[in-house]
Design a protein around this motif. Sequence first.
Motif, short mmCIF file in Angstrom:
data_model
loop_
_atom_site.label_atom_id
_atom_site.label_comp_id
_atom_site.label_asym_id
_atom_site.label_seq_id
_atom_site.Cartn_x
_atom_site.Cartn_y
_atom_site.Cartn_z
N MET A 1 114.63 83.58 78.37
CA MET A 1 113.19 83.45 78.49
C MET A 1 112.73 83.67 79.94
O MET A 1 111.75 84.34 80.17
CB MET A 1 112.79 82.05 77.99
N LYS A 2 113.49 83.12 80.90
CA LYS A 2 113.15 83.30 82.30
C LYS A 2 113.18 84.78 82.68
O LYS A 2 112.33 85.26 83.43
CB LYS A 2 114.12 82.54 83.19
N GLY A 3 114.19 85.49 82.17
CA GLY A 3 114.30 86.92 82.44
C GLY A 3 113.08 87.67 81.96
O GLY A 3 112.57 88.57 82.65
N MET A 4 112.57 87.32 80.79
CA MET A 4 111.38 87.97 80.24
C MET A 4 110.16 87.70 81.13
O MET A 4 109.36 88.61 81.38
CB MET A 4 111.13 87.46 78.81
N LEU A 5 110.04 86.49 81.61
CA LEU A 5 108.90 86.15 82.49
C LEU A 5 108.97 86.94 83.80
O LEU A 5 107.95 87.44 84.28
CB LEU A 5 108.87 84.65 82.77
N PHE A 6 110.18 87.05 84.37
CA PHE A 6 110.32 87.84 85.59
C PHE A 6 110.03 89.32 85.33
O PHE A 6 109.41 89.98 86.16
CB PHE A 6 111.72 87.66 86.20
N ALA A 7 110.47 89.83 84.18
CA ALA A 7 110.20 91.23 83.84
C ALA A 7 108.70 91.47 83.69
O ALA A 7 108.16 92.48 84.16
CB ALA A 7 110.95 91.62 82.56
N LEU A 8 108.02 90.55 83.02
CA LEU A 8 106.57 90.67 82.86
C LEU A 8 105.87 90.61 84.22
O LEU A 8 104.98 91.42 84.51
CB LEU A 8 106.03 89.57 81.95
N ALA A 9 106.28 89.67 85.05
CA ALA A 9 105.69 89.56 86.39
C ALA A 9 105.93 90.84 87.19
O ALA A 9 105.00 91.36 87.84
CB ALA A 9 106.27 88.35 87.13
N GLY A 10 107.14 91.36 87.13
CA GLY A 10 107.45 92.60 87.83
C GLY A 10 106.59 93.75 87.36
O GLY A 10 106.11 94.55 88.17
N GLY A 11 106.38 93.84 86.06
CA GLY A 11 105.52 94.90 85.53
C GLY A 11 104.09 94.77 86.00
O GLY A 11 103.45 95.76 86.39
N PHE A 12 103.57 93.55 85.98
CA PHE A 12 102.20 93.33 86.47
C PHE A 12 102.10 93.67 87.95
O PHE A 12 101.19 94.36 88.39
CB PHE A 12 101.76 91.89 86.23
N PHE A 13 103.06 93.17 88.75
CA PHE A 13 103.02 93.41 90.19
C PHE A 13 103.16 94.90 90.50
O PHE A 13 102.50 95.41 91.41
CB PHE A 13 104.11 92.62 90.92
N LEU A 14 103.99 95.62 89.75
CA LEU A 14 104.15 97.05 89.97
C LEU A 14 102.83 97.78 89.75
O LEU A 14 102.46 98.67 90.52
CB LEU A 14 105.23 97.63 89.04
N THR A 15 102.11 97.37 88.72
CA THR A 15 100.82 98.01 88.44
C THR A 15 99.82 97.74 89.56
O THR A 15 99.15 98.66 90.06
CB THR A 15 100.26 97.53 87.09
N PHE A 16 99.72 96.49 89.98
CA PHE A 16 98.80 96.15 91.08
C PHE A 16 99.21 96.85 92.37
O PHE A 16 98.36 97.32 93.14
CB PHE A 16 98.72 94.64 91.28
N GLN A 17 100.52 96.93 92.61
CA GLN A 17 101.00 97.61 93.81
C GLN A 17 100.64 99.10 93.76
O GLN A 17 100.27 99.68 94.77
CB GLN A 17 102.51 97.44 93.97
N SER A 18 100.74 99.70 92.59
CA SER A 18 100.40 101.12 92.46
C SER A 18 98.95 101.37 92.84
O SER A 18 98.63 102.33 93.55
CB SER A 18 100.64 101.59 91.02
N VAL A 19 98.06 100.50 92.37
CA VAL A 19 96.64 100.64 92.69
C VAL A 19 96.41 100.42 94.19
O VAL A 19 95.70 101.19 94.84
CB VAL A 19 95.79 99.65 91.86
N ALA A 20 97.01 99.37 94.73
CA ALA A 20 96.85 99.08 96.17
C ALA A 20 97.38 100.23 97.01
O ALA A 20 96.73 100.65 97.98
CB ALA A 20 97.57 97.77 96.52
N ASN A 21 98.54 100.75 96.67
CA ASN A 21 99.13 101.86 97.43
C ASN A 21 98.24 103.10 97.39
O ASN A 21 98.08 103.78 98.40
CB ASN A 21 100.52 102.21 96.91
N ALA A 22 97.70 103.40 96.22
CA ALA A 22 96.82 104.58 96.10
C ALA A 22 95.58 104.40 96.97
O ALA A 22 95.14 105.35 97.63
CB ALA A 22 96.43 104.80 94.64
N THR A 23 95.04 103.19 96.99
CA THR A 23 93.85 102.92 97.80
C THR A 23 94.19 103.01 99.29
O THR A 23 93.45 103.64 100.06
CB THR A 23 93.28 101.52 97.48
N ILE A 24 95.30 102.42 99.67
CA ILE A 24 95.73 102.47 101.08
C ILE A 24 95.97 103.92 101.50
O ILE A 24 95.56 104.34 102.58
CB ILE A 24 97.01 101.63 101.31
N SER A 25 96.61 104.70 100.63
CA SER A 25 96.94 106.08 101.00
C SER A 25 95.70 106.93 101.19
O SER A 25 95.71 107.89 101.96
CB SER A 25 97.86 106.71 99.96
#
Length: 141
Positions: A1-25
């Motif tokens: 269960m913990k692994g699933m939560l970390f995977a979900l968090a990673g997916g959410f963070f990756l998406t937010f990071q993608s948006v932030a990186n595009a804006t910064i670039s």
Amino acid sequence: MKGMLFALAGGFFLTFQSVANATISSQIGTWQAAAMTQWTGFVLAIFLVFALRDRSYKQLTQVTPLYASGGLLAAFILFSNITAVHRMGVTLTISVFLIAQLIAAIVIDGKGWLDMTKKHVGKTQILGVLLMITGILVLKW
């Protein structure tokens, strides 16, 4: 269960990071945004290593150079991600990245590459990826 939560968090963070990186670039350039992202991630990771008093960094010399160079791939991953977000948008970029990751994971599992335990890849895994590709085509239209 913990692994699933970390995977979900990673997916959410990756998406937010993608948006932030595009804006910064858009403001400072793609490679500069990739460098900034790598640098801030490095600073946070070092801070956490010392804050958690994790001394396993003393074993860095035992890491195989191939695996130690994994961070070099991150620069190309960031550049690819930023460029794709600018050209295709966030939803399509993340979808295609996910398919590419799944295909690579299936090959690595099936072949047992990179010191991974070889796993059987069956028709259901292939069908799952094909269904996801179909989903991306639906998203694109």
